[in-house]
Design a protein around this motif. Structure first.
Motif, PDB file in Angstrom:
ATOM      1  N   ASN A   1      50.289 -27.785  14.315  1.00  0.00           N
ATOM      2  CA  ASN A   1      50.434 -29.033  13.859  1.00  0.00           C
ATOM      3  C   ASN A   1      49.695 -29.313  12.266  1.00  0.00           C
ATOM      4  N   GLY A   2      50.141 -28.460  11.883  1.00  0.00           N
ATOM      5  CA  GLY A   2      49.620 -28.500  10.294  1.00  0.00           C
ATOM      6  C   GLY A   2      48.190 -28.157  10.181  1.00  0.00           C
ATOM      7  N   PHE A   3      47.418 -27.553  10.884  1.00  0.00           N
ATOM      8  CA  PHE A   3      46.015 -27.220  10.920  1.00  0.00           C
ATOM      9  C   PHE A   3      45.727 -25.896  11.183  1.00  0.00           C
ATOM     10  N   ASP A   4      45.012 -25.099  10.418  1.00  0.00           N
ATOM     11  CA  ASP A   4      44.707 -23.751  10.646  1.00  0.00           C
ATOM     12  C   ASP A   4      44.104 -23.584  12.116  1.00  0.00           C
ATOM     13  N   SER A   5      44.560 -22.645  12.994  1.00  0.00           N
ATOM     14  CA  SER A   5      44.230 -22.194  14.246  1.00  0.00           C
ATOM     15  C   SER A   5      43.120 -21.496  14.267  1.00  0.00           C
ATOM     16  N   GLY A   6      42.121 -21.559  15.225  1.00  0.00           N
ATOM     17  CA  GLY A   6      40.829 -20.823  15.229  1.00  0.00           C
ATOM     18  C   GLY A   6      40.026 -21.251  16.529  1.00  0.00           C
ATOM     19  N   LEU A   7      39.107 -20.395  16.729  1.00  0.00           N
ATOM     20  CA  LEU A   7      38.308 -20.419  17.836  1.00  0.00           C
ATOM     21  C   LEU A   7      37.582 -21.978  18.035  1.00  0.00           C
ATOM     22  N   PRO A   8      37.493 -22.661  18.860  1.00  0.00           N
ATOM     23  CA  PRO A   8      36.847 -24.017  18.954  1.00  0.00           C
ATOM     24  C   PRO A   8      35.405 -23.638  18.639  1.00  0.00           C
ATOM     25  N   LYS A   9      34.684 -24.110  17.853  1.00  0.00           N
ATOM     26  CA  LYS A   9      33.099 -24.072  17.942  1.00  0.00           C
ATOM     27  C   LYS A   9      32.279 -25.036  18.769  1.00  0.00           C
ATOM     28  N   VAL A  10      31.392 -24.571  19.639  1.00  0.00           N
ATOM     29  CA  VAL A  10      30.500 -25.372  20.250  1.00  0.00           C
ATOM     30  C   VAL A  10      29.137 -25.193  19.470  1.00  0.00           C
ATOM     31  N   LEU A  11      28.269 -26.156  19.375  1.00  0.00           N
ATOM     32  CA  LEU A  11      26.821 -26.098  19.290  1.00  0.00           C
ATOM     33  C   LEU A  11      25.969 -26.636  20.200  1.00  0.00           C
ATOM     34  N   VAL A  12      25.313 -25.450  20.778  1.00  0.00           N
ATOM     35  CA  VAL A  12      24.307 -25.398  21.813  1.00  0.00           C
ATOM     36  C   VAL A  12      22.952 -25.817  21.440  1.00  0.00           C
ATOM     37  N   VAL A  13      22.484 -26.974  21.609  1.00  0.00           N
ATOM     38  CA  VAL A  13      21.200 -27.453  21.033  1.00  0.00           C
ATOM     39  C   VAL A  13      20.058 -27.517  22.333  1.00  0.00           C
TER      40      VAL A  13
ATOM     41  N   ARG B   1      19.120 -22.248  26.722  1.00  0.00           N
ATOM     42  CA  ARG B   1      20.192 -22.118  25.623  1.00  0.00           C
ATOM     43  C   ARG B   1      20.983 -20.777  25.647  1.00  0.00           C
ATOM     44  N   MET B   2      20.401 -19.692  25.812  1.00  0.00           N
ATOM     45  CA  MET B   2      21.059 -18.519  25.946  1.00  0.00           C
ATOM     46  C   MET B   2      22.102 -18.601  27.091  1.00  0.00           C
ATOM     47  N   THR B   3      21.779 -19.134  28.094  1.00  0.00           N
ATOM     48  CA  THR B   3      22.640 -19.120  29.205  1.00  0.00           C
ATOM     49  C   THR B   3      23.951 -19.934  28.914  1.00  0.00           C
TER      50      THR B   3
ATOM     51  N   ALA C   1      21.149 -24.032  18.214  1.00  0.00           N
ATOM     52  CA  ALA C   1      20.069 -24.735  17.354  1.00  0.00           C
ATOM     53  C   ALA C   1      18.963 -25.019  18.374  1.00  0.00           C
ATOM     54  N   ASP C   2      17.632 -24.896  18.152  1.00  0.00           N
ATOM     55  CA  ASP C   2      16.614 -25.050  18.723  1.00  0.00           C
ATOM     56  C   ASP C   2      15.742 -26.520  18.908  1.00  0.00           C
ATOM     57  N   CYS C   3      16.299 -27.316  17.818  1.00  0.00           N
ATOM     58  CA  CYS C   3      15.670 -28.737  17.760  1.00  0.00           C
ATOM     59  C   CYS C   3      16.647 -29.477  17.178  1.00  0.00           C
ATOM     60  N   GLY C   4      16.176 -30.959  17.174  1.00  0.00           N
ATOM     61  CA  GLY C   4      17.293 -31.901  16.644  1.00  0.00           C
ATOM     62  C   GLY C   4      17.748 -31.713  15.249  1.00  0.00           C
ATOM     63  N   SER C   5      16.605 -31.626  14.456  1.00  0.00           N
ATOM     64  CA  SER C   5      16.648 -31.826  12.906  1.00  0.00           C
ATOM     65  C   SER C   5      17.715 -30.605  12.368  1.00  0.00           C
ATOM     66  N   LYS C   6      17.691 -29.425  13.228  1.00  0.00           N
ATOM     67  CA  LYS C   6      18.383 -28.138  12.687  1.00  0.00           C
ATOM     68  C   LYS C   6      19.838 -28.468  13.336  1.00  0.00           C
TER      69      LYS C   6
END
Length: 410
Positions: free
Chosen positions: A87-99, A106-108, A123-128
């Motif tokens: 659809n016109g965009f580069d394919s790649g692995l979807p990224k998920v941010l675990v906070v 988090r490791m689980t 990320a281990d905190c909200g600001s990060k």
């Protein structure tokens, strides 16, 4: 009060999933596997079989198409080679941010999502987390509620208010039966909730669903931006109108708020400011840019711009409230307008509201063939036209009262 900002056309476009070029994804790394072994004492609701990873490549669940899925129908079935586009965009692995500030939890989540084939950021905190969202533009955020400093609610609310991050789905991680957190999460814009301990199947299903939904929303967002770009290009063809559309957006918001319209109605009114004449893209230059008076034949051609504009915007569900404005903003209260000759309250209400601000702006703006009228002169002409039966008398009276306050404020 609604805060309006024009959508930028150069915002970062997100990767769209679903390409066949992602045939395999390596299983979880040895470090992650070791991390899982160290978590045996943590209750996850997982069997030992779930935690034993074979040293082989596995196909992630998010690239397995569901039968009859509307989303999958948007993606070409043609095999894609490495480095191809979908659809016109580069394919790649979807990224998920675990906070999550709790390391074991988090490791689980990281381990389970990696097994499903996602690129995982931690990320281990909200600001990060906020910093990583800006840098990495993840496709989904798995967000713990209770964290020191900036908690999950603050992070979510901040991201949902920003133009470039509002479409990123947020799944809140809550304690079981934590009703207060769920209600607060809904208020700040959370898209879904998960409870601890994680259920692997549920986690995979919810993440997969929301990543797909994000892609669909982005497709819609890109389409809307194209329409606004076309509308502005049309306006720029006529140097005499100046910033007509921008003025209509501003005036539409102010008058809509004065009338106590709903948030969605005000948005439709503002979008109408940009899109009401988009159908002029289909009008020949010989008519659209003609110097001098239009012939009756020219007028018949010019009148088609409302029908053309309706056809352009009608396929988009988000434009349902704008389409009546586009088609009917040249109707008249006595039925002498076009294209359908509607009378009275048969004319859609937002089209009536928009027509008044459109006429007012035209009268108070300078054109090659006329000077800019004062607001008193413009109101006098519009009230005279109302007596002729062209306008809704009640709505015209409301506008006359509103414009006095508006001019004082300006």
């Amino acid at each position: 009060m609604i805060q309006w900002s024009s959508k930028s056309l150069n915002s970062t476009e997100q990767n769209i999933i679903g390409s066949n070029c992602l045939n395999t994804v390596n299983s979880i790394s040895s470090n992650q596997a070791l991390g899982l072994q160290n978590l045996e004492g943590y209750s996850l609701g997982l069997s030992k079989e779930d935690l034993l990873l074979e040293q082989k490549q596995v196909e992630p669940s998010w690239i397995k198409p569901d039968t009859g899925s509307g989303y999958d129908s948007l993606i070409s079935g043609t095999p894609q080679g490495k480095g191809s586009q979908v659809n016109g965009f580069d394919s790649g692995l979807p990224k998920v941010l675990v906070v999550d500030d709790h390391t074991a939890s988090r490791m689980t989540a990281v381990a389970l999502l990696s097994m499903e084939g996602y690129e995982v950021i931690e990320a281990d905190c909200g600001s990060k987390a906020v910093e990583l969202v800006t840098q990495k533009q993840p496709d989904l955020i798995l967000l713990d509620v209770m964290m020191p400093g900036m908690d999950g609610f603050e992070v979510c609310q901040l991201l949902k208010q920003e133009e470039h991050t509002r479409l990123i789905p947020v799944i809140f991680i809550t304690a079981l039966n934590d009703r207060r957190s769920r209600i607060r999460g809904i208020e700040v814009g959370a898209d879904d909730f998960l409870t601890k301990p994680f259920d692997r199947v549920e986690l995979a299903a919810r993440v997969k669903s929301l990543v797909r939904q994000k892609c669909l929303n982005e497709d819609l967002d890109h389409t809307e931006k194209v329409l606004f770009s076309v509308a502005r290009a049309i306006e720029s063809r006529d140097p005499n109108t100046g910033d007509h559309c921008e003025r209509l957006v501003k005036l539409g918001q102010a008058f809509g708020e004065y009338l106590n319209l709903s948030r969605h109605q005000i948005r439709d009114l503002m979008w109408g400011g940009y899109l009401h004449d988009i159908g002029k893209v289909g009008i020949p230059d010989a008519v659209l840019l003609k110097h001098g008076k239009l012939t009756p034949e020219d007028w018949e051609i010019m009148k088609q711009h409302v029908v053309i504009g309706e056809k352009i915007c009608q396929p988009l569900r988000s434009m349902r409230g704008v389409v009546p404005i586009i088609r009917h903003h040249h109707e008249r209260w006595d039925g002498s307008g076009y294209p359908d000759g509607l009378k009275g309250d048969d004319i859609p209400y937002l089209a009536q509201v928009f027509q008044i601000i459109d006429i007012y702006d035209a009268l108070t703006s300078e054109r090659p063939y006329k000077r800019a009228l004062t607001f008193e002169e413009a109101l006098q002409i519009m009230l005279e036209e109302t007596l002729l039966g062209w306008r809704n008398p009640k709505l015209m009276q409301q506008f006359a009262e509103f414009i006095g306050f508006y001019q004082e404020k300006e």
